[in-house]
Design an enzyme around this catalytic site. Structure first.
Site, PDB file in Angstrom:
ATOM      1  N   LEU A 122       0.606  -1.107  -0.051  1.00 30.69           N
ATOM      2  CA  LEU A 122      -0.035  -0.008  -0.097  1.00 30.69           C
ATOM      3  C   LEU A 122       0.888   1.371  -0.038  1.00 30.69           C
ATOM      4  CD1 LEU A 122      -2.943  -0.978   2.584  1.00 30.69           C
ATOM      5  CD2 LEU A 122      -2.474  -1.253   0.291  1.00 30.69           C
ATOM      6  N   GLY A 123       2.225   1.152  -0.019  1.00 30.36           N
ATOM      7  CA  GLY A 123       3.001   2.344   0.021  1.00 30.36           C
ATOM      8  C   GLY A 123       3.305   2.683  -1.310  1.00 30.36           C
ATOM      9  N   GLN A 124       4.125   3.888  -1.630  1.00 28.44           N
ATOM     10  CA  GLN A 124       4.448   4.864  -2.761  1.00 28.44           C
ATOM     11  C   GLN A 124       4.800   3.735  -3.890  1.00 28.44           C
ATOM     12  OE1 GLN A 124       7.573   7.352  -2.867  1.00 28.44           O
ATOM     13  NE2 GLN A 124       6.684   8.490  -4.815  1.00 28.44           N
ATOM     14  N   ILE A 153       0.872  -4.010   6.476  1.00 27.16           N
ATOM     15  CA  ILE A 153       0.447  -3.838   8.029  1.00 27.16           C
ATOM     16  C   ILE A 153      -0.993  -3.105   8.178  1.00 27.16           C
ATOM     17  CG2 ILE A 153       1.649  -1.940   8.547  1.00 27.16           C
ATOM     18  CD1 ILE A 153       2.561  -3.674  11.120  1.00 27.16           C
ATOM     19  N   ILE A 173       5.305  -7.906   8.328  1.00 27.01           N
ATOM     20  CA  ILE A 173       6.526  -8.611   8.035  1.00 27.01           C
ATOM     21  C   ILE A 173       7.364  -9.555   9.406  1.00 27.01           C
ATOM     22  CG2 ILE A 173       6.885  -7.962   5.834  1.00 27.01           C
ATOM     23  CD1 ILE A 173       9.115  -6.112   7.211  1.00 27.01           C
ATOM     24  N   TYR A 230      18.508   4.956   8.727  1.00 26.51           N
ATOM     25  CA  TYR A 230      18.115   4.270   7.572  1.00 26.51           C
ATOM     26  C   TYR A 230      18.790   3.867   6.408  1.00 26.51           C
ATOM     27  CZ  TYR A 230      15.270   4.358   3.079  1.00 26.51           C
ATOM     28  OH  TYR A 230      14.917   4.059   1.742  1.00 26.51           O
TER      29      TYR A 230
HETATM   30  P1  NAD Z   1       6.292   3.636   1.838  1.00 25.22           P
HETATM   31  O1  NAD Z   1       6.711   3.990   3.170  1.00 25.22           O
HETATM   32  O2  NAD Z   1       5.518   4.466   0.827  1.00 25.22           O
HETATM   33  O3  NAD Z   1       5.525   2.185   2.072  1.00 25.22           O
HETATM   34  C1  NAD Z   1       5.920   1.142   2.932  1.00 25.22           C
HETATM   35  C2  NAD Z   1       4.856   0.093   3.250  1.00 25.22           C
HETATM   36  O4  NAD Z   1       5.327  -0.479   3.970  1.00 25.22           O
HETATM   37  C3  NAD Z   1       3.591   1.081   3.883  1.00 25.22           C
HETATM   38  O5  NAD Z   1       2.536   0.894   3.056  1.00 25.22           O
HETATM   39  C4  NAD Z   1       3.543   0.524   5.276  1.00 25.22           C
HETATM   40  O6  NAD Z   1       2.171   0.519   5.590  1.00 25.22           O
HETATM   41  C5  NAD Z   1       4.407  -0.950   4.998  1.00 25.22           C
HETATM   42  N1  NAD Z   1       4.819  -1.337   6.318  1.00 25.22           N
HETATM   43  C6  NAD Z   1       5.689  -0.639   7.012  1.00 25.22           C
HETATM   44  N2  NAD Z   1       5.871  -1.569   8.411  1.00 25.22           N
HETATM   45  C7  NAD Z   1       5.373  -2.646   7.884  1.00 25.22           C
HETATM   46  C8  NAD Z   1       5.285  -4.175   8.784  1.00 25.22           C
HETATM   47  N3  NAD Z   1       5.958  -4.136   9.524  1.00 25.22           N
HETATM   48  N4  NAD Z   1       4.839  -4.901   7.974  1.00 25.22           N
HETATM   49  C9  NAD Z   1       4.308  -4.863   6.666  1.00 25.22           C
HETATM   50  N5  NAD Z   1       4.045  -3.689   6.148  1.00 25.22           N
HETATM   51  C10 NAD Z   1       4.701  -2.642   6.842  1.00 25.22           C
HETATM   52  O7  NAD Z   1       7.673   3.081   1.281  1.00 25.22           O
HETATM   53  P2  NAD Z   1       8.143   3.231  -0.355  1.00 25.22           P
HETATM   54  O8  NAD Z   1       8.340   4.532  -0.925  1.00 25.22           O
HETATM   55  O9  NAD Z   1       6.922   2.439  -1.039  1.00 25.22           O
HETATM   56  O10 NAD Z   1       9.445   2.250  -0.382  1.00 25.22           O
HETATM   57  C11 NAD Z   1       9.295   0.921  -0.509  1.00 25.22           C
HETATM   58  C12 NAD Z   1      10.942   0.603  -0.492  1.00 25.22           C
HETATM   59  O11 NAD Z   1      11.846   1.306  -1.247  1.00 25.22           O
HETATM   60  C13 NAD Z   1      11.651   0.470   0.900  1.00 25.22           C
HETATM   61  O12 NAD Z   1      12.334  -0.594   1.226  1.00 25.22           O
HETATM   62  C14 NAD Z   1      12.403   1.992   0.681  1.00 25.22           C
HETATM   63  O13 NAD Z   1      13.373   1.869   1.709  1.00 25.22           O
HETATM   64  C15 NAD Z   1      12.967   1.575  -0.866  1.00 25.22           C
HETATM   65  N6  NAD Z   1      12.813   3.280  -1.154  1.00 25.22           N
HETATM   66  C16 NAD Z   1      12.174   4.086  -1.647  1.00 25.22           C
HETATM   67  C17 NAD Z   1      12.407   4.995  -2.197  1.00 25.22           C
HETATM   68  C18 NAD Z   1      11.402   6.264  -2.585  1.00 25.22           C
HETATM   69  O14 NAD Z   1      11.729   7.250  -3.064  1.00 25.22           O
HETATM   70  N7  NAD Z   1      10.181   5.783  -2.211  1.00 25.22           N
HETATM   71  C19 NAD Z   1      13.631   5.515  -2.681  1.00 25.22           C
HETATM   72  C20 NAD Z   1      14.737   4.510  -2.260  1.00 25.22           C
HETATM   73  C21 NAD Z   1      14.158   3.415  -1.515  1.00 25.22           C
HETATM   74  N1  SER Z   2      13.257   8.355  -0.949  1.00 24.42           N
HETATM   75  C1  SER Z   2      13.878   7.904   0.204  1.00 24.42           C
HETATM   76  C2  SER Z   2      13.918   8.646   1.370  1.00 24.42           C
HETATM   77  O1  SER Z   2      14.028   9.863   1.133  1.00 24.42           O
HETATM   78  C3  SER Z   2      15.253   7.413  -0.352  1.00 24.42           C
HETATM   79  O2  SER Z   2      15.367   6.113   0.179  1.00 24.42           O
HETATM   80  O3  SER Z   2      14.078   8.212   2.336  1.00 24.42           O
END
Ligand code: NAD
Ligand code: SER
Length: 318
Positions: free
Chosen positions: A15-17, A40, A59, A146
């Site tokens: 449900l995340g980004q 979650i 998780i 992080y």
């Molecule tokens: P986000 O925060 O939008 O989504 C993360 C999701 O994980 C949320 O929906 C949250 O409810 C869920 N979550 C949190 N704790 C949980 C748990 N214990 N069990 C199950 N679900 C749980 O993050 P995102 O931007 O979608 O990022 C996804 C991955 O990509 C992460 O590993 C992040 O570090 C990595 N990442 C993202 C970006 C970015 O710009 N979005 C950049 C670099 C790396």
């Molecule tokens: N977009 C992410 C953050 O700002 C990079 O992992 O946390």
């Protein structure tokens, strides 16, 4: 397009980004009933993800995760559940627990159920001693909790590959720009928030300084990179398989504001840096992704102008 014979996909943090876009792309590619989205959080207010199968899953509950994998013939996990940089720095204990222990939970399930794993890393693996143009093998000395969890995540994934033969792969995503789901509390969130605020309210207050420059990538490129890495033959991937550098574009906060100003008459913006400035300052400006280009033929398609076109179109039509 076939995955493993008779196997399905599980997405954590769906449900995340990223999960919102990736789940949709996986369902389109492999079939609606072949992708199980988990998070979650509950599914309300996530219409695109609720189009297919969804289960609540923390998780940290490894046994439940293993049961879901065994009962549903799962072959691949896309592990997106995590805490991002800004929320992670506010709650370092929780960040370590979810990002490190949570990743171990996924890797253990993968080992016991013979699964492949995609586990993303981040440009946050780099710290202040990294050159402003980060290479694949630049030092990994992050100052954020992080970033430290992401370095450990890469190491764990590599160990599970080397010691247990679990096929793990990962990308060091730059800041991701998308419109379908809000960003989850990262330092690069301003590059998404500005579009919604500019289009809906005609103004935006940056939480970083105007000259802050960070590597960014449009979500469609990130999804293409993810699917392409997972489709690549394992033998083509070298020692960086758990954390490939991937580059899209790089721009300063001021450059982004000026581009948006060209499109929205009277757009007002200001810069009020907060605690996230320090995090941004510790990351590189741009990324060298030549290894990814060579090993799995990566190349981005979106430049700043095409990202702005896509964001305006996406937000205005949603
Ligand atoms: P986000 O925060 O939008 O989504 C993360 C999701 O994980 C949320 O929906 C949250 O409810 C869920 N979550 C949190 N704790 C949980 C748990 N214990 N069990 C199950 N679900 C749980 O993050 P995102 O931007 O979608 O990022 C996804 C991955 O990509 C992460 O590993 C992040 O570090 C990595 N990442 C993202 C970006 C970015 O710009 N979005 C950049 C670099 C790396
Ligand atoms: N977009 C992410 C953050 O700002 C990079 O992992 O946390």
């Amino acid at each position: 397009m076939k995955l493993y014979e008779g196997s399905k996909i599980l997405v954590t943090g769906a449900l995340g980004q990223i999960g919102t876009d990736l789940t949709e792309a996986l369902r389109k590619k492999y079939g609606q009933n072949n992708v199980i989205a988990t998070d979650i959080r509950t599914i309300e207010n996530h219409p695109s993800v609720s189009d297919g199968i969804f289960q609540n899953l923390d998780i940290m509950e490894t046994q439940k995760l293993i049961e879901i994998c065994r009962n549903n013939d799962i072959g691949i996990i896309y592990h997106l559940a995590a805490l991002l940089s800004a929320v992670g720095e506010k709650n370092p204990e929780k960040c370590r627990k979810i990002n490190i222990d949570g990743t171990i939970s996924i890797l253990e399930a993968a080992r016991l159920c013979s699964l492949r794993v995609f586990a993303p890393s981040s440009i946050a693996v780099f710290g202040p001693d990294c050159p402003s143009h980060a290479s694949q093998s630049s030092p990994l000395n992050p100052t954020t909790v992080y970033g430290q969890t992401k370095v450990i995540g890469e190491k764990l994934a590599r160990e599970y590959w080397e010691i247990h033969g679990v096929d793990t792969r990962g990308i060091r995503y730059p800041g991701l720009i998308s419109y379908k789901s809000p960003p989850g509390g990262g330092t690069t969130d301003y590059a998404v928030e500005i579009f919604h605020s500019a289009i809906n309210h005609g103004q935006y207050e940056f939480f970083v300084e105007p000259n802050t420059r960070l590597p960014m990538l449009y979500m469609d490129d990130a999804i293409r990179a993810t699917l392409s890495l997972m489709d690549s033959p394992s033998e083509s991937l070298g020692i960086f398989r758990s954390g490939f550098n991937v580059s899209g574009i790089t721009f300063t906060a001021q450059e982004l504001a000026s581009k948006i100003e060209e499109r929205i008459e009277g757009f007002k913006y200001s810069f009020v840096p907060d605690h996230r400035q320090k995090i941004a300052d510790s990351w590189p400006d741009s990324i060298d992704d030549s290894i990814s280009r060579k090993e799995w033929k990566w190349s981005p398609q979106f430049d700043l102008d095409s990202i702005i076109d896509a964001m305006f179109e996406g937000i205005e039509n949603t």
